[in-house]
Design a protein around this motif. Structure first.
Motif, PDB file in Angstrom:
ATOM      1  N   ALA A  52       1.210   5.565  -1.618  1.00 55.11           N
ATOM      2  CA  ALA A  52       0.490   6.726  -2.133  1.00 55.11           C
ATOM      3  C   ALA A  52       1.110   7.276  -3.404  1.00 55.11           C
ATOM      4  O   ALA A  52       0.464   8.042  -4.121  1.00 55.11           O
ATOM      5  CB  ALA A  52       0.444   7.820  -1.065  1.00 55.11           C
ATOM      6  N   LYS A 102       0.857  -1.184   0.000  1.00 58.26           N
ATOM      7  CA  LYS A 102       0.000   0.000   0.000  1.00 58.26           C
ATOM      8  C   LYS A 102       0.890   1.231   0.000  1.00 58.26           C
ATOM      9  O   LYS A 102       1.631   1.464   0.955  1.00 58.26           O
ATOM     10  CB  LYS A 102      -0.923  -0.003   1.211  1.00 58.26           C
ATOM     11  CG  LYS A 102      -2.007   1.053   1.142  1.00 58.26           C
ATOM     12  CD  LYS A 102      -3.058   0.842   2.205  1.00 58.26           C
ATOM     13  CE  LYS A 102      -4.172   1.865   2.035  1.00 58.26           C
ATOM     14  NZ  LYS A 102      -5.252   1.674   3.002  1.00 58.26           N
ATOM     15  N   ASP A 131      -2.911  -0.277  -3.835  1.00 56.04           N
ATOM     16  CA  ASP A 131      -3.205  -1.194  -2.734  1.00 56.04           C
ATOM     17  C   ASP A 131      -3.312  -2.599  -3.332  1.00 56.04           C
ATOM     18  O   ASP A 131      -4.242  -2.889  -4.081  1.00 56.04           O
ATOM     19  CB  ASP A 131      -4.516  -0.783  -2.052  1.00 56.04           C
ATOM     20  CG  ASP A 131      -4.777  -1.552  -0.763  1.00 56.04           C
ATOM     21  OD1 ASP A 131      -4.055  -2.537  -0.486  1.00 56.04           O
ATOM     22  OD2 ASP A 131      -5.707  -1.167  -0.042  1.00 56.04           O
ATOM     23  N   PRO A 158      -2.239   6.247  -5.775  1.00 55.96           N
ATOM     24  CA  PRO A 158      -2.651   5.308  -4.722  1.00 55.96           C
ATOM     25  C   PRO A 158      -2.693   3.866  -5.242  1.00 55.96           C
ATOM     26  O   PRO A 158      -3.357   3.566  -6.223  1.00 55.96           O
ATOM     27  CB  PRO A 158      -4.054   5.801  -4.338  1.00 55.96           C
ATOM     28  CG  PRO A 158      -4.094   7.226  -4.778  1.00 55.96           C
ATOM     29  CD  PRO A 158      -3.230   7.302  -6.009  1.00 55.96           C
TER      30      PRO A 158
END
Length: 199
Positions: free
Chosen positions: A183, A181, A189, A187
């Motif tokens: 940024a 995960k 994940d 973004p």
């Protein structure tokens, strides 16, 4: 028995001999009979060994996860070369590139300024290249993000690096075991435990 016959070739086969000064990045598109996924590092051709199941599954996992999360201005590509300079044209396992870098269906490489993330899944024959050689070259070429993927008990561990433009070198920003995960550069994940699940 001749060396050619040791590799299933006839006695008239001639191995490619590099020109003085080594091969160039443009030679990869011109040399006949190169194996798939041949890379160029420091003017030397690098042939890729057969890949493991883990390698294939890790590439598939990351490619599909990135495809589902990448913004419209970026694109996810696997196993295409990046022409870093005249003597270096590696082939990362997965790349995230600018969508406007698409020059058409016959395109065989990307410029480093078009590459946002390079991903290398480490194999037994690529440990030194993926851990020591390629990261230095990617950083010097200005590629902002580098991910190195290692296998641990059948699961991927992702080492995420970000470019420090002042030093033109990468700094480690995280080591991810079960879940990746981040940024940046957008973004992301990814459930790394999903490696054995079909996308």
């Amino acid at each position: 028995m001749s060396a050619a016959r040791d590799y299933g070739l006839d006695d008239d086969h001639e191995w490619a001999r590099p020109p003085e000064g080594g091969w160039t990045a443009d030679d990869l598109d011109e040399l006949p009979n190169l194996p798939s996924h041949t890379e160029l590092l420091d003017g030397t051709l690098v042939f890729v060994s057969p890949q493991t199941r883990f390698h294939s599954l890790a590439v598939r996992l990351l490619e599909h996860a990135l495809l589902s999360q990448v913004p419209d201005e970026l694109e996810v590509i696997r196993e295409m070369t990046a022409k870093l300079n005249k003597r270096n044209r590696p082939e990362p396992d997965v790349l995230v590139v600018r969508a406007d870098a698409d020059t058409g269906p016959r395109q065989t490489w990307f410029r480093p300024e078009d590459v946002v993330i390079t991903v290398e899944v480490v194999s037994a024959d690529s440990e030194d290249r993926d851990r020591e050689i390629k990261p230095v070259k990617y950083a010097r070429a200005g590629i902002p993000h580098y991910w190195r993927v290692e296998e641990n008990d059948g699961l991927p561990v992702v080492y995420v690096f970000e470019l420090d433009p002042a030093t033109q070198s990468y700094g480690l920003t995280g080591i991810f075991h079960d879940r990746l995960k981040v940024a940046a550069p957008f973004p992301i994940d990814i459930d790394l435990t999903a490696i054995n699940r079909r996308p």
